[in-house]
Write a protein that holds these residues in place. Sequence first.
Motif, PDB file in Angstrom:
ATOM      1  N   ILE A 128     -22.886 -13.818 -31.623  1.00  0.00           N
ATOM      2  CA  ILE A 128     -22.330 -14.470 -30.343  1.00  0.00           C
ATOM      3  C   ILE A 128     -21.332 -14.879 -30.007  1.00  0.00           C
ATOM      4  N   VAL A 129     -20.602 -14.319 -31.130  1.00  0.00           N
ATOM      5  CA  VAL A 129     -18.698 -14.064 -30.643  1.00  0.00           C
ATOM      6  C   VAL A 129     -18.527 -12.558 -31.567  1.00  0.00           C
ATOM      7  N   TYR A 130     -17.486 -12.260 -30.743  1.00  0.00           N
ATOM      8  CA  TYR A 130     -16.457 -10.799 -30.709  1.00  0.00           C
ATOM      9  C   TYR A 130     -16.760 -10.017 -31.961  1.00  0.00           C
ATOM     10  N   ASN A 131     -15.904 -11.651 -33.080  1.00  0.00           N
ATOM     11  CA  ASN A 131     -15.632 -11.317 -34.239  1.00  0.00           C
ATOM     12  C   ASN A 131     -16.549 -10.846 -35.451  1.00  0.00           C
ATOM     13  N   GLU A 132     -18.507 -11.282 -34.694  1.00  0.00           N
ATOM     14  CA  GLU A 132     -19.308 -10.941 -35.812  1.00  0.00           C
ATOM     15  C   GLU A 132     -19.556  -9.859 -35.429  1.00  0.00           C
ATOM     16  N   TYR A 133     -19.528  -8.530 -34.896  1.00  0.00           N
ATOM     17  CA  TYR A 133     -19.863  -7.281 -34.664  1.00  0.00           C
ATOM     18  C   TYR A 133     -18.012  -6.943 -35.334  1.00  0.00           C
ATOM     19  N   TYR A 134     -17.396  -7.051 -34.607  1.00  0.00           N
ATOM     20  CA  TYR A 134     -15.674  -6.411 -35.111  1.00  0.00           C
ATOM     21  C   TYR A 134     -15.359  -7.211 -35.983  1.00  0.00           C
ATOM     22  N   ASP A 135     -15.967  -7.182 -37.092  1.00  0.00           N
ATOM     23  CA  ASP A 135     -15.563  -7.847 -38.233  1.00  0.00           C
ATOM     24  C   ASP A 135     -14.547  -7.741 -39.617  1.00  0.00           C
ATOM     25  N   GLY A 136     -13.639  -6.737 -39.261  1.00  0.00           N
ATOM     26  CA  GLY A 136     -12.904  -6.872 -39.526  1.00  0.00           C
ATOM     27  C   GLY A 136     -13.227  -5.725 -40.692  1.00  0.00           C
ATOM     28  N   SER A 137     -13.575  -5.279 -41.039  1.00  0.00           N
ATOM     29  CA  SER A 137     -13.903  -4.686 -42.819  1.00  0.00           C
ATOM     30  C   SER A 137     -13.848  -2.666 -42.351  1.00  0.00           C
ATOM     31  N   SER A 138     -13.666  -2.636 -40.937  1.00  0.00           N
ATOM     32  CA  SER A 138     -12.533  -1.096 -41.231  1.00  0.00           C
ATOM     33  C   SER A 138     -11.313  -1.131 -39.409  1.00  0.00           C
ATOM     34  N   ASN A 139     -10.883   0.002 -40.271  1.00  0.00           N
ATOM     35  CA  ASN A 139      -9.668  -0.135 -38.679  1.00  0.00           C
ATOM     36  C   ASN A 139     -10.598   0.174 -36.978  1.00  0.00           C
ATOM     37  N   THR A 214      -8.907 -16.464 -40.591  1.00  0.00           N
ATOM     38  CA  THR A 214      -7.578 -16.132 -41.031  1.00  0.00           C
ATOM     39  C   THR A 214      -7.507 -14.802 -39.836  1.00  0.00           C
ATOM     40  N   VAL A 215      -6.476 -14.774 -39.018  1.00  0.00           N
ATOM     41  CA  VAL A 215      -6.859 -14.288 -37.373  1.00  0.00           C
ATOM     42  C   VAL A 215      -5.187 -13.450 -37.094  1.00  0.00           C
ATOM     43  N   THR A 216      -5.174 -12.124 -37.189  1.00  0.00           N
ATOM     44  CA  THR A 216      -3.984 -11.875 -37.234  1.00  0.00           C
ATOM     45  C   THR A 216      -3.685 -11.171 -36.526  1.00  0.00           C
ATOM     46  N   LEU A 217      -2.415 -11.447 -35.265  1.00  0.00           N
ATOM     47  CA  LEU A 217      -1.862 -10.796 -34.325  1.00  0.00           C
ATOM     48  C   LEU A 217      -0.826  -9.992 -33.961  1.00  0.00           C
ATOM     49  N   TYR A 218      -1.386  -8.493 -33.749  1.00  0.00           N
ATOM     50  CA  TYR A 218       0.221  -8.096 -34.227  1.00  0.00           C
ATOM     51  C   TYR A 218       0.924  -6.881 -32.544  1.00  0.00           C
ATOM     52  N   ASP A 219       2.139  -7.030 -32.786  1.00  0.00           N
ATOM     53  CA  ASP A 219       1.995  -6.075 -31.184  1.00  0.00           C
ATOM     54  C   ASP A 219       2.439  -4.984 -31.815  1.00  0.00           C
ATOM     55  N   ALA A 220       1.984  -4.493 -30.367  1.00  0.00           N
ATOM     56  CA  ALA A 220       1.774  -2.547 -30.595  1.00  0.00           C
ATOM     57  C   ALA A 220       3.428  -1.675 -31.065  1.00  0.00           C
ATOM     58  N   ASP A 221       3.996  -2.433 -29.630  1.00  0.00           N
ATOM     59  CA  ASP A 221       5.399  -2.169 -31.174  1.00  0.00           C
ATOM     60  C   ASP A 221       6.042  -2.397 -31.967  1.00  0.00           C
ATOM     61  N   LEU A 222       5.769  -3.107 -32.500  1.00  0.00           N
ATOM     62  CA  LEU A 222       5.396  -3.677 -34.595  1.00  0.00           C
ATOM     63  C   LEU A 222       7.010  -4.475 -34.400  1.00  0.00           C
ATOM     64  N   ASP A 223       6.884  -5.565 -33.251  1.00  0.00           N
ATOM     65  CA  ASP A 223       7.830  -6.776 -32.532  1.00  0.00           C
ATOM     66  C   ASP A 223       6.877  -7.856 -31.931  1.00  0.00           C
ATOM     67  N   ASN A 224       7.320  -9.076 -33.187  1.00  0.00           N
ATOM     68  CA  ASN A 224       6.656 -10.199 -32.607  1.00  0.00           C
ATOM     69  C   ASN A 224       7.045 -10.372 -31.726  1.00  0.00           C
ATOM     70  N   SER A 225       8.173 -10.586 -31.370  1.00  0.00           N
ATOM     71  CA  SER A 225       9.615 -11.321 -30.880  1.00  0.00           C
ATOM     72  C   SER A 225       9.205 -10.811 -29.580  1.00  0.00           C
ATOM     73  N   ARG A 226       8.462 -10.199 -28.785  1.00  0.00           N
ATOM     74  CA  ARG A 226       8.130  -9.721 -27.608  1.00  0.00           C
ATOM     75  C   ARG A 226       6.461 -10.469 -27.377  1.00  0.00           C
ATOM     76  N   PHE A 227       6.263 -11.403 -28.666  1.00  0.00           N
ATOM     77  CA  PHE A 227       5.185 -13.243 -28.327  1.00  0.00           C
ATOM     78  C   PHE A 227       6.076 -13.556 -27.387  1.00  0.00           C
ATOM     79  N   PHE A 228       7.616 -14.259 -28.155  1.00  0.00           N
ATOM     80  CA  PHE A 228       8.286 -15.222 -28.316  1.00  0.00           C
ATOM     81  C   PHE A 228       7.843 -15.963 -26.469  1.00  0.00           C
ATOM     82  N   VAL A 340      -9.963 -11.030 -36.091  1.00  0.00           N
ATOM     83  CA  VAL A 340     -10.408 -12.507 -36.746  1.00  0.00           C
ATOM     84  C   VAL A 340     -11.485 -12.367 -38.679  1.00  0.00           C
ATOM     85  N   GLU A 341     -11.422 -13.297 -39.356  1.00  0.00           N
ATOM     86  CA  GLU A 341     -11.469 -12.365 -40.614  1.00  0.00           C
ATOM     87  C   GLU A 341     -12.352 -13.892 -40.772  1.00  0.00           C
ATOM     88  N   ILE A 342     -12.994 -13.996 -42.069  1.00  0.00           N
ATOM     89  CA  ILE A 342     -13.249 -15.065 -43.360  1.00  0.00           C
ATOM     90  C   ILE A 342     -12.641 -14.866 -43.907  1.00  0.00           C
TER      91      ILE A 342
END
Length: 384
Positions: A128-139, A214-228, A340-342
């Motif tokens: 039904i939702v995206y992370n049902e398949y993309y469950d974070g079990s692997s890269n 748990t939702v993890t959101l990362y910047d591709a350049d490893l700098d979350n200040s870009r999201f501010f 996104v993982e449970i």
Amino acid sequence: MKSLIALSFALLVGFTQAACPHSCSGHGTCGVDEVCTCYPGWGTGGNAGGDCSERFCPYELSWVDNPTRNGGRHRYAECANKGTCDRDDGECQCFSGYEGKACGRQSCPNDCSGHGTCEYMKDLAFGIVYNEYYDGSSNALSGVGVGGKTWPQGYAWDEDRARSCVCDAGWLGLSCGERMCPYGNDVMDVIPGFDETSLIGMPGFGNEYAQVQTVTLYDADLDNSRFFTKTFAIQFTSKLNETYVTQPIMWDSDDDVMAGYIESALKKLPNKVIDDVDVDVDSGTDAAGAIIHVTFTGSAVQGKQHKLEILQDTCEEGCTPRISGLTNIRTFSAATLSTVEISTLGDHNSFECGRRGTCDRKSGICNCVTGFTGDTCSILTALV
């Protein structure tokens, strides 16, 4: 002399007319040995030749046929072997359950009852939702997005012919003719090791734990200040498959402030679909992004819920919700991944009518067994 010429001409005409049956009915030419060569689309009894008085019908890959000597199947057949040909107008009269000019596609039962869409097999999704398949079990199975998983490559000869109903929210069944009933916790379910006096679990629930995503959101350049000051949104799908999208959520450098934004946005969803939730944000552990813990504490969201979906693509003028997006988000890598993982399953369950009633498929209302009441039969009225 003139009479003899006229007689000879009459005999010649009669001979010519008798040469080919019905003069090929005007749909062919008469050739050697008095055989008609019919124009395309004309013949007799589904075969070439004859008097060219009958039409052919369209051909399509047959749904079923006898195998060839080499075991081949699904050859082209008139009306795909799932209909009869009307030789007068050249149109297929398809059997029930098939449609199209050559009966080449399936129809959906009862046209999905007006509560769904008829989709080709190749367009059906897993989950039904995206992370049902993309469950974070692997890269490879990480990332953020919206919707179930579909596959672009072909996988069956009938992928664009076989069809099925995809039901609207609140409906189910092969023809989408049955209503769903609300889901709730079975209040009589026994939780191993339950201690109602414990203070380590949910407030007022002893040592019971709620589901945590748990939702993890990362910047591709490893700098979350870009999201501010950037904005994103969250989509929640209820157990009735209704989708709700939050107002734009602004990324803030202060974790507590950002947690408040997310919590408020989720609680503001219509119909109190999320009646209570706790949010915790941690961006201090890793400056590459943020870890967001969403705990479903409300009675309307007890038990397993669909995973949240993150709307992180830019959505500008004419689009809703209007967000700038997290345009430099990291979705796939060998290290930190956005997904996104449970993280905590929780002790409660989620059953239609709380497993303490039956669903009236016509009204979508639970008929609770004696001793239970409420929309989801999750309120105990008597202990017998």
